[in-house]
Motif scaffolding. Structure first.
Motif, short mmCIF file in Angstrom:
data_model
loop_
_atom_site.label_atom_id
_atom_site.label_comp_id
_atom_site.label_asym_id
_atom_site.label_seq_id
_atom_site.Cartn_x
_atom_site.Cartn_y
_atom_site.Cartn_z
N ASN B 302 0.89 -1.27 0.10
CA ASN B 302 0.06 0.02 0.12
C ASN B 302 0.79 1.30 0.22
OD1 ASN B 302 -2.39 2.02 1.72
ND2 ASN B 302 -2.82 0.80 -0.04
N ASP B 303 1.99 1.39 -0.74
CA ASP B 303 2.72 2.41 -1.09
C ASP B 303 1.92 3.72 -1.26
OD1 ASP B 303 5.03 4.15 -1.56
OD2 ASP B 303 5.29 3.32 -3.68
N THR B 304 2.21 4.55 -0.24
CA THR B 304 1.70 5.91 -0.47
C THR B 304 2.50 7.02 -0.63
OG1 THR B 304 -0.08 7.44 0.53
CG2 THR B 304 1.46 6.46 1.90
N PHE B 305 3.83 6.70 -0.82
CA PHE B 305 4.74 7.91 -0.82
C PHE B 305 5.70 7.56 -2.02
CE2 PHE B 305 4.72 7.43 4.04
CZ PHE B 305 3.91 8.40 4.34
N ASP B 306 5.19 6.85 -3.14
CA ASP B 306 5.93 6.87 -4.27
C ASP B 306 7.18 6.22 -3.98
OD1 ASP B 306 6.47 7.02 -7.17
OD2 ASP B 306 7.37 8.74 -6.88
N TYR B 307 7.48 5.15 -3.15
CA TYR B 307 8.74 4.62 -3.05
C TYR B 307 9.26 3.68 -4.02
CZ TYR B 307 8.91 6.46 1.70
OH TYR B 307 8.99 7.55 2.67
N ASP B 308 8.21 3.09 -4.93
CA ASP B 308 8.72 2.22 -5.80
C ASP B 308 9.26 0.85 -5.51
OD1 ASP B 308 7.71 3.46 -8.00
OD2 ASP B 308 9.67 4.09 -8.98
N GLY B 309 9.72 0.23 -6.61
CA GLY B 309 10.42 -1.09 -6.36
C GLY B 309 11.31 -1.23 -7.66
#
Lengths: 113, 561
Positions: B302-309
Motif C-alpha cells: 500500500n505504497d503511498t509515498f511513491d517509494y517504488d520497487g
C-alpha cells in the motif's frame, strides 16, 4: 542567472533555513474561501507543470524556462507555448483549455509568491 | 554473473547460441551475454553482467595508477534533456542512446559510425514526466534494441543502424512511455513500461528479437479474479493502479529467472486503494520464455509515498547468519537495503541505509514493514506528516555497484524528507495523477552521501558527503577503484577500501549516468556520459544548479603511457 542564484543562496542561509524546501504535487484542496483564478492556476501548475518548471516556479532555469521572469505583457506568447509546446516542453492542446490556461497565466503573474 | 559460478551452468545457453546465432557477422551470442562480467573486452548488458554488479575484473587502473587517468576522446550527444544511458561496447564499437538518438561510435577514436534519430510529436513530454531520457540499448545476434518515449520497441542493424523492426507497446497519449534498457534473457527480449504518474496499469513484455512479435505480456496489477486481485478494493482502482517497470531487470541463467522491480501504486495517495496493492512496489521473479510469475516479494505494501520497487537488483554470493547464499540486493527508495534469496524470494536482511521515519523496521518473519506511528496517524486521519525519505527516495534510480573483492555495495544515497498530505484529484486520461500535496526537504549543505554499504547490516564502512544530491551511478573494479560523478559535473575515483578520493576530472555538464570500463588491445578504458537531467534538476527547485550548463557528451579516459 548566476547573480540571482547567489543572491537566493545567501537569502536562504541568512534566513537560517535548514531545508531546501518547496511545494510540490497536484490536487484540489478542500478550501473554504472562494478560489481565485490564481488559486486554480496554482493547483494546475502543481499537477501539470511543476515537474519540469519546479515547485512554486523555483527552478535553476537552465533546461526548463524560469516562469518567474516571463514578461507580463506577453500573454499571447504564453498561450502559444502552452498549447503548442516549445523545445522540450510538450503541447498541452487537448488537455488544458482556455479557462485553465487563463488560470495558469494568473498564477504565473504571482511569480510564485 | 558472479565470477565464482561454475562454467557448466553456461553450457545450455552456449548450445542455444550455437543453434540460433546469426552467422553473417561475428555477432554477440547468448553465451557471450551470460559471460559479460568475466569478459571485460566487451560490455554487452545493462549492469555490466546479468547480475548487475557493475564490477569489472580489470585492474590496470588501480588505486596507484588512477592518478594518470586522462581523457582520450569526447563526443557531443546533441542532447539537452539528460544523458542517463549506459553505453555498450562490442568489438571496438560503442553503442549509446539518448531519448531521441542512437549512436554507434568507434570506441577508440570517438568518431561516430552511424546514428539513428527518432521523431516525436510535440506532446511527447506529457507522457515522459520524469524526463525525456533513455537508459541504454541491448544487443543480440547483430541487432541493437532500444525503447522509445512514445512506447515502442525497435531493433536496428548493429552494423549500419538500419531499422529492422518497430513494435508498438502502448498509446503514449494515455501517459505510457518507455526509457528502459531492454534485457535479453534466454533468447527473449524483455521490456517494461513507465506509467506510474498517469494512472496507467503497468506491465512487462517479452518480444521475439528476430521479428519484434510480442510473445507475452505480464500485467503488474492483476485484473479481478487473478492472483493478487484480492489485495485491491472491489472498485475500478486496479485499472489505473500503476506498477510501472521502467528499470532493467537482472537474470540468473542457472535458475532461468528474470528479476524485475515494479514501481509505485497509483495515484500516490493510497486512500482510494485500500489493501496491499500487489504487485506494486515489489520484485517479480519470472520465466523469460513465458513471463510466468515464479515468486514475488513486496517491499512497500500500500505504497503511498511513491517509494517504488524499480531500483536495480544486484546479484552476489553473500554470507548471512554464517551461511553462504545466492542473493538479490536492492537499495529501495523507501530507505531499506533488502537482501533476498534469489531462488525463492525469502527475505534474509532489510536494514535502513539512510534516515527512515515511515517505518520502524522491517519484520524479517512476516517480511512486512512495521509502519511508524506517524504514518499510521496519517492513514487514519489524512493529516499532514513529515516523513523520511521523500519520493526522491533514500536512493534514486542511479545504480549502485558491488565489489566481490570488498563485499561492499557502493551507492549514492540521498538524505531528505518531505511534508506530505493526501488530497483529492480526479483522474483524467493522459494527465498527471498523483493526488497529494507536499513539500520537499533537502538539507542545502548535505543533500546526499556516497556510501560503501555492508549489504547485510546496511551500515556504511566509509562514506563521502555531497553538498548537492547525487544522481550518478557507480562503477567498481578489481583495481579497488570506485568511479562516480556529481550533479556539478565532476567525474571522480575513490579507493574502494577506505573512501579516499584519488582522482577527479571536471566534465562539461552534470553527471547523472552510468560509468563503464572496458579493455581493448591491452589498455583499460573508462567511459561516462555527462549531461545534467533527472527529476531532481527539474522538480527539486535547487537554484544552485543554474551554473551547471545542460548538454550531453560522452567522455572516454585511459592511463597516460
Amino acid at each position: 542567472m548566476s547573480t540571482t542564484s547567489r543572491t537566493t543562496r545567501r537569502g536562504l542561509l541568512a534566513a537560517g533555513l535548514l531545508s531546501l524546501s518547496a511545494i510540490v504535487g497536484g490536487a484540489s484542496a478542500d478550501d473554504t474561501a472562494p478560489p481565485t483564478p490564481a488559486d486554480a492556476g496554482r493547483r494546475l501548475y502543481s499537477s501539470h507543470c511543476s515537474r519540469c518548471h519546479g515547485p512554486n516556479m523555483v527552478t535553476p532555469g537552465t533546461v526548463a524556462y524560469d516562469l518567474r521572469r516571463f514578461p507580463e505583457d506577453q500573454k499571447p506568447r504564453f498561450v502559444l507555448s502552452v498549447l503548442g509546446g516549445r523545445g522540450a516542453m510538450p503541447a498541452w492542446n487537448g488537455i488544458l483549455d482556455a479557462e485553465a490556461i487563463d488560470a495558469l497565466w494568473a498564477y504565473v503573474l504571482t511569480r510564485g509568491r | 554473473m558472479n565470477p565464482s559460478r561454475p562454467l557448466p551452468a553456461l553450457l545450455p545457453a552456449a548450445l542455444a547460441a550455437c543453434l540460433f546465432a546469426a552467422p553473417a557477422v561475428h555477432a554477440q551470442t547468448a553465451a557471450e551475454l551470460a559471460a559479460d562480467q568475466d569478459t571485460p573486452g566487451d560490455v554487452l548488458t545493462s549492469g555490466m553482467g546479468y547480475g548487475q554488479q557493475r564490477f569489472s575484473p580489470l585492474r590496470q587502473i588501480d588505486t596507484r595508477t588512477v592518478s594518470r587517468l586522462v581523457p582520450v576522446w569526447n563526443m557531443s550527444t546533441n542532447n539537452m534533456l539528460g544523458d542517463e544511458a549506459q553505453p555498450l561496447v562490442h568489438e571496438g564499437v560503442m553503442y549509446y542512446t539518448t531519448g531521441k538518438s542512437t549512436y554507434a561510435i568507434n570506441a577508440l577514436t570517438g568518431r561516430m559510425l552511424w546514428k539513428h534519430e527518432l521523431d516525436y510529436g510535440p506532446d511527447i513530454g506529457r507522457a515522459a514526466l520524469s524526463g525525456q531520457v533513455n537508459r541504454g540499448p541491448a544487443l543480440l545476434d547483430g541487432r541493437l534494441f532500444r525503447t522509445t518515449l512514445d512506447a515502442h520497441v525497435i531493433a536496428l542493424d548493429a552494423k549500419t543502424g538500419k531499422e529492422l523492426w518497430k513494435s508498438k507497446s502502448a498509446d503514449y497519449t494515455k501517459g505510457y512511455s518507455m526509457s528502459v534498457a531492454p534485457l535479453v534473457a534466454n533468447g527473449i527480449l524483455i521490456t517494461g513500461i513507465g506509467c506510474g504518474e498517469h494512472g496507467g496499469r503497468g506491465y512487462l513484455e517479452g518480444w521475439d528479437p528476430a521479428t519484434g512479435r510480442q510473445l507475452w505480456r505480464r500485467y503488474t496489477v492483476p485484473a479481478p479474479g487473478e492472483a493478487g486481485s484480492e489485495t485491491w478494493p472491489a472498485t475500478d482502482a486496479w485499472t489505473r493502479g500503476g506498477g510501472p517497470a521502467w528499470l532493467t531487470g537482472s537474470y540468473d541463467p542457472a535458475l532461468d529467472l528474470v528479476y524485475w522491480g515494479v514501481g509505485n501504486a497509483s495515484p500516490w495517495n493510497a486512500q482510494d486503494r485500500k489493501g496491499d496493492n500487489l504487485y506494486t512496489a515489489s520484485v517479480l521473479a519470472m520465466r523469460p520464455k513465458t513471463g510466468e510469475l515464479v515468486w514475488h516479494y513486496q517491499f512497500t505494501p500500500n505504497d503511498t509515498f511513491d517509494y517504488d520497487g524499480n531500483n536495480e537488483l544486484v546479484h552476489a554470493d553473500v554470507t548471512v547468519d554464517g551461511k553462504r547464499r545466492k542473493v538479490l540486493m536492492q537499495a529501495n527508495r523507501n530507505g531499506y537495503l533488502y537482501v533476498l534469496d534469489r531462488a525463492n524470494g525469502a527475505l534474509l536482511a532489510a536494514n535502513a541505509f539512510t534516515k527512515t521515519t515511515w517505518a520502524d523496521r522491517i519484520d524479517l518473519v512476516t517480511g512486512r514493514p512495521v509502519e511508524s506511528a506517524a504514518l499510521k496517524r496519517m492513514r487514519e486521519t489524512g493529516e499532514q506528516i513529515t516523513v523520511a525519505p521523500s519520493a526522491f527516495g533514500g536512493k534514486n534510480w542511479n545504480p549502485m555497484s558491488f565489489s566481490p573483492n570488498t563485499g561492499l555495495l557502493y551507492a549514492n544515497v540521498l538524505d531528505n524528507e518531505w511534508d506530505y498530505k493526501p488530497a483529492k484529484q480526479p483522474y483524467e486520461a493522459g494527465a498527471p495523477f498523483i493526488a497529494m500535496e507536499a513539500k520537499w526537504r533537502f538539507d542545502p549543505k548535505a543533500g546526499g552521501t556516497l556510501k560503501a554499504l555492508d549489504p547485510v547490516t546496511g551500515k556504511a564502512k566509509w562514506q563521502h558527503p555531497w553538498t548537492i544530491a547525487n544522481f550518478s551511478g557507480t562503477l567498481a573494479t578489481a583495481g579497488d577503484v570506485v568511479f562516480t560523478g556529481t550533479m556539478e559535473g565532476e567525474f571522480l575515483a575513490f579507493n574502494a577500501k577506505n573512501g579516499e578520493k584519488l582522482w577527479s576530472f571536471q566534465t562539461g555538464s552534470g553527471i547523472v549516468s552510468q560509468p563503464i570500463t572496458w579493455e581493448h588491445g591491452g589498455r583499460q578504458y573508462v567511459t561516462v556520459a555527462s549531461g545534467i537531467g533527472t527529476v531532481y534538476l527539474y522538480f527539486a527547485g535547487d537554484e544552485r544548479l543554474a551554473t551547471i550548463p545542460p548538454g550531453g557528451s560522452l567522455w572516454t579516459f585511459a592511463l597516460t603511457p
